[in-house]
Write an enzyme that holds these catalytic residues in place. Structure first.
Site, PDB file in Angstrom:
ATOM      1  N   LYS A   9      -2.704   2.255 -10.000  1.00 39.18           N
ATOM      2  CA  LYS A   9      -2.347   2.527  -8.137  1.00 39.18           C
ATOM      3  C   LYS A   9      -1.518   2.505  -7.725  1.00 39.18           C
ATOM      4  CE  LYS A   9      -6.637   1.252  -7.653  1.00 39.18           C
ATOM      5  NZ  LYS A   9      -6.784   0.137  -8.982  1.00 39.18           N
ATOM      6  N   THR A  10      -1.275   1.384  -7.061  1.00 33.72           N
ATOM      7  CA  THR A  10      -0.668   0.664  -6.370  1.00 33.72           C
ATOM      8  C   THR A  10       0.920   0.896  -6.543  1.00 33.72           C
ATOM      9  OG1 THR A  10      -1.856  -1.049  -5.287  1.00 33.72           O
ATOM     10  CG2 THR A  10       0.463  -0.931  -4.934  1.00 33.72           C
ATOM     11  N   SER A  37      -8.788  -1.567 -12.015  1.00 32.67           N
ATOM     12  CA  SER A  37      -7.459  -3.054 -11.878  1.00 32.67           C
ATOM     13  C   SER A  37      -6.434  -2.747 -12.511  1.00 32.67           C
ATOM     14  CB  SER A  37      -8.246  -4.307 -11.301  1.00 32.67           C
ATOM     15  OG  SER A  37      -7.240  -4.942 -11.025  1.00 32.67           O
ATOM     16  N   LYS A  60     -12.603  -5.648  -0.325  1.00 33.42           N
ATOM     17  CA  LYS A  60     -13.521  -5.024  -0.896  1.00 33.42           C
ATOM     18  C   LYS A  60     -14.997  -5.196  -0.429  1.00 33.42           C
ATOM     19  CE  LYS A  60     -11.430  -2.958  -4.195  1.00 33.42           C
ATOM     20  NZ  LYS A  60     -10.000  -2.753  -4.390  1.00 33.42           N
ATOM     21  N   HIS A 106     -11.555   4.875  -4.965  1.00 37.44           N
ATOM     22  CA  HIS A 106     -11.027   3.860  -5.189  1.00 37.44           C
ATOM     23  C   HIS A 106     -10.490   4.709  -5.559  1.00 37.44           C
ATOM     24  CE1 HIS A 106     -10.473   0.246  -7.978  1.00 37.44           C
ATOM     25  NE2 HIS A 106     -10.454  -0.023  -6.664  1.00 37.44           N
ATOM     26  N   ASP A 163      -5.268   2.346  -1.864  1.00 33.21           N
ATOM     27  CA  ASP A 163      -6.353   1.392  -2.670  1.00 33.21           C
ATOM     28  C   ASP A 163      -7.706   2.167  -2.828  1.00 33.21           C
ATOM     29  OD1 ASP A 163      -7.035  -1.050  -4.739  1.00 33.21           O
ATOM     30  OD2 ASP A 163      -8.972  -1.423  -2.556  1.00 33.21           O
ATOM     31  N   ARG A 194     -11.952 -11.830  -7.302  1.00 33.00           N
ATOM     32  CA  ARG A 194     -13.040 -11.245  -6.643  1.00 33.00           C
ATOM     33  C   ARG A 194     -14.073 -11.900  -8.025  1.00 33.00           C
ATOM     34  NH1 ARG A 194     -14.571  -7.234  -7.409  1.00 33.00           N
ATOM     35  NH2 ARG A 194     -12.846  -6.231  -8.395  1.00 33.00           N
ATOM     36  N   ARG A 214      -0.508 -11.864  -5.816  1.00 32.52           N
ATOM     37  CA  ARG A 214      -0.869 -10.643  -5.310  1.00 32.52           C
ATOM     38  C   ARG A 214       0.303 -10.682  -3.968  1.00 32.52           C
ATOM     39  NH1 ARG A 214      -3.995  -6.203  -6.584  1.00 32.52           N
ATOM     40  NH2 ARG A 214      -5.602  -6.800  -7.667  1.00 32.52           N
TER      41      ARG A 214
HETATM   42  P1  ATP Z   1      -6.051  -3.380  -8.095  1.00 29.64           P
HETATM   43  O1  ATP Z   1      -7.019  -1.985  -7.928  1.00 29.64           O
HETATM   44  O2  ATP Z   1      -6.153  -4.367  -8.693  1.00 29.64           O
HETATM   45  O3  ATP Z   1      -5.088  -3.191  -7.025  1.00 29.64           O
HETATM   46  P2  ATP Z   1      -3.591  -1.018  -9.624  1.00 29.64           P
HETATM   47  O4  ATP Z   1      -4.918   0.142  -9.810  1.00 29.64           O
HETATM   48  O5  ATP Z   1      -3.084  -0.449  -8.346  1.00 29.64           O
HETATM   49  O6  ATP Z   1      -4.711  -2.673  -9.213  1.00 29.64           O
HETATM   50  P3  ATP Z   1      -1.842  -2.104 -10.234  1.00 29.64           P
HETATM   51  O7  ATP Z   1      -1.305  -2.979  -9.123  1.00 29.64           O
HETATM   52  O8  ATP Z   1      -0.630  -0.792  -9.457  1.00 29.64           O
HETATM   53  O9  ATP Z   1      -2.575  -1.471 -10.581  1.00 29.64           O
HETATM   54  O10 ATP Z   1      -0.717  -2.448 -11.286  1.00 29.64           O
HETATM   55  C1  ATP Z   1      -0.592  -1.618 -11.912  1.00 29.64           C
HETATM   56  C2  ATP Z   1       0.631  -3.001 -13.514  1.00 29.64           C
HETATM   57  O11 ATP Z   1       0.572  -2.965 -14.660  1.00 29.64           O
HETATM   58  C3  ATP Z   1       1.837  -3.423 -12.662  1.00 29.64           C
HETATM   59  O12 ATP Z   1       1.860  -4.457 -12.631  1.00 29.64           O
HETATM   60  C4  ATP Z   1       2.665  -2.097 -12.938  1.00 29.64           C
HETATM   61  O13 ATP Z   1       3.839  -3.125 -13.302  1.00 29.64           O
HETATM   62  C5  ATP Z   1       2.219  -2.538 -14.754  1.00 29.64           C
HETATM   63  N1  ATP Z   1       2.948  -1.193 -15.180  1.00 29.64           N
HETATM   64  C6  ATP Z   1       3.263  -1.490 -16.861  1.00 29.64           C
HETATM   65  N2  ATP Z   1       3.343  -0.230 -16.411  1.00 29.64           N
HETATM   66  C7  ATP Z   1       2.888   0.846 -16.135  1.00 29.64           C
HETATM   67  C8  ATP Z   1       3.018   1.869 -16.050  1.00 29.64           C
HETATM   68  N3  ATP Z   1       3.803   2.796 -17.486  1.00 29.64           N
HETATM   69  N4  ATP Z   1       2.398   2.246 -15.470  1.00 29.64           N
HETATM   70  C9  ATP Z   1       1.739   2.230 -14.486  1.00 29.64           C
HETATM   71  N5  ATP Z   1       2.131   0.241 -14.144  1.00 29.64           N
HETATM   72  C10 ATP Z   1       2.135  -0.004 -15.587  1.00 29.64           C
HETATM   73 MN    MN Z   2      -3.626  -1.739  -6.294  1.00 34.32          MN
END
Ligand code: ATP
Ligand code: MN
Length: 532
Positions: free
Chosen positions: A243-244, A239, A201, A221, A258, A60, A323
């Protein structure tokens, strides 16, 4: 539940000012996949997923996100460098240029909606220049039944023209790309960027205004899932904080990854109908649910594949932000419809690259409000810059770029709900342990998962806690399936003095960032601040 959305009706786009377009209305995922490949805009990975490149933009562009300032928004939006005002006349002119650009073209149109709770449903029409962007809309928004399509009345319209470039001088944009929300006309106008995340978004930002202002609902969020006992957990975080990843838990039903709303009735509903996961370093072993969701129907973005269509998930040649989007039914264990009851646990996820914050701690109501308004995570510098110093990143409500109102409006709603429901609030550091980025290492995913499971199953109710001397956070001294030594971050550092110095610096960053909110915060919230 997988409906093809195959429509028998046809629609005209003349009412939008788009003339003589060849309209492909409500094509099925298979058709969009096929057309994308025929047009040379994508290829099929060996998983069956469609792989595309989003072009110049692979993320973004928050500096090019505007809100039209008019009678509806003027007094309500928190204007500044997050919510940048855009002139009404300029919007109309630019809109006309975009629809002229789209005229005569082959376009892809999809009717869909946001908000899984029927009381909050927002009908959306998405008009795309590219077929794969339209498949993204299919994956990410909620899919109406065919019977609903015959009488479908779109309320918001997304006009998405990645190939159209604005002229900043003439159009009032910052550069050639833009994402502009017009709350009076109910249009999200996106041009000059093919990054699909702008589409989802854009609608998220619109809902972050509509729901609190008109529907007494807190937009968040966050991801959400529900346990066998019917209790809902939500996971806030910026980010890359998890979360995911962490909401995809085979033992819990996924509500969404999300964007959610928390209603006055204390139900939690997903805005979306799909997930948008990061795939950098993805492995089937570590993240099986996400890995297996990458199949026909999913769209991989900006990944590198070999000639057999095998994705190299470690390859960041195009971007770190690789992604995949997929409809939520690509995940096995999901809540249908995407609504949760009985919110019991809130997790604030942070990826602290300084290795200071404990991997899990329990927050008081004051600390919860303080950390929500702070919205802390750390950014790790890109490798090519040659700098490996992480930087603190504060984003109010864990999502400032998407929040049109002043952060304290959301924070007040959340505080009220936390008190009403007596929900537990946890701060989880998914970032570094054993030292900062470059010295320590990222917390093992299996440990973070174990800590979250322990919190959710009430297992941390029976253990002892100690207080972090600076941040005042309450840290468990033991946790099932997690080594005791890692629970207090100070113990993981070789040099304890360096830890104390680093912790002081981070506490100072928190206080410096919070200065602008102090006049809004009461004594309870200020009591949640780190000492120093
Ligand atoms: P976005 O808002 O951009 O979608 P998000 O909060 O959903 O971000 P995730 O997509 O879950 O973030 O990304 C977390 C990344 O960190 C993943 O690539 C995951 O494999 C990695 N990671 C490594 N260690 C950890 C941990 N201890 N806990 C969570 N994620 C981890
Ligand atoms: Mn996510």
């Amino acid at each position: 539940m997988v409906n093809s959305n195959q429509a028998t009706k046809t629609i005209s786009l003349e009412q939008y000012g788009i003339k003589n377009a060849k309209v492909n209305y409500q094509l099925s995922p298979d058709e969009l996949h096929k057309i994308t490949i025929e047009k040379g805009q994508g290829v099929e990975a060996n998983s069956g997923a469609l792989a595309v490149n989003t072009g110049e933009f692979t993320g973004r562009s928050p500096k090019d996100r505007f809100i039209v300032k008019d009678a509806v928004t003027e007094d309500k939006v928190w204007w500044g460098n997050i919510n940048i005002p855009f002139d009404t006349q300029k919007f109309d002119k630019l809109y006309n240029k975009v629809v002229d650009y789209l005229s005569e073209k082959e376009l892809f149109v999809r009717d869909s909606y946001a908000c899984a709770d029927p009381n909050y449903k927002l009908n959306i029409r998405v008009i795309n220049e590219y077929p794969w962007s339209n498949l993204f809309a299919h994956n990410m928004f909620l899919r109406p039944e065919e019977s609903e399509l015959t009488t479908f009345d779109p309320e918001w319209t997304v006009v998405n023209a990645p190939g159209f470039n604005a002229d900043p001088e003439e159009d009032g944009t910052r550069q050639h790309n833009f994402a502009i929300l017009n709350f009076t006309k109910k249009i999200a106008l996106i041009g000059g960027t093919g990054y699909t995340g702008e589409i989802k978004k854009g609608i998220f930002s619109a809902l972050n205004f509509i729901l609190p202002v008109y529907k007494n609902t807190l937009p968040m969020h966050c991801s959400a899932n529900v346990g066998e006992n019917g209790e809902t957990a939500v996971f806030f975080g910026l980010s890359g904080t998890g979360k995911t990843t962490l909401s995809a838990d085979p033992n819990r039903k996924l509500i969404g990854d999300d964007e959610h709303g928390w209603t006055a009735e204390n139900t939690i509903f997903n805005f979306e109908g799909g997930c948008y996961a990061k795939v950098i370093n993805l492995t089937e072993e570590q993240e099986p649910d996400i890995f297996r969701a990458i199949k026909k129907g999913a769209i991989l973005e900006n990944v590198i594949m070999d000639k057999n269509g095998e994705v190299d998930f470690e390859n960041i040649t195009i971007t770190q932000n690789t992604r995949v989007s997929y409809p939520i039914y690509h995940i096995d264990n999901i809540q249908i419809p995407s609504i949760g009851h009985n919110p019991k646990n809130i997790f604030f996820l942070t990826a602290d690259a300084f290795g200071v914050l404990p991997p899990i701690s329990k927050l008081t109501p004051g600390q919860a409000a303080y950390h929500f308004i702070s919205g802390y995570t750390a950014k790790v510098a890109g490798t090519e810059a040659g700098v490996d110093e992480p930087t603190p990143n504060f984003s109010a409500c864990f999502g400032a770029p998407f929040m049109p109102l002043h952060p304290t409006e959301y924070a007040e709603m959340l505080s009220k709900k936390m008190k009403e429901t007596g929900v537990n609030v946890w701060l989880v550091n998914t970032g570094w342990t054993g030292g900062p980025y470059g010295v320590g290492s990222r917390m093992k995913l299996k440990f973070t998962r174990a800590m979250i499971t322990a919190a959710l199953e009430g297992e941390l109710e029976h253990v002892e806690f100690e207080n972090h001397p600076l941040f005042g956070l309450s840290m468990p001294t033991s946790c099932p399936n997690v080594p005791d030594e890692i629970l207090n971050p100070r113990n993981t550092w070789k040099n304890l003095k360096s830890y104390d110095v680093q912790a002081k610096e981070l506490a100072a960053s928190f206080r410096e960032n919070f200065a602008k909110f102090e006049s809004y915060a009461n004594a309870e919230i200020m009591g949640g601040a780190p000492m120093g």
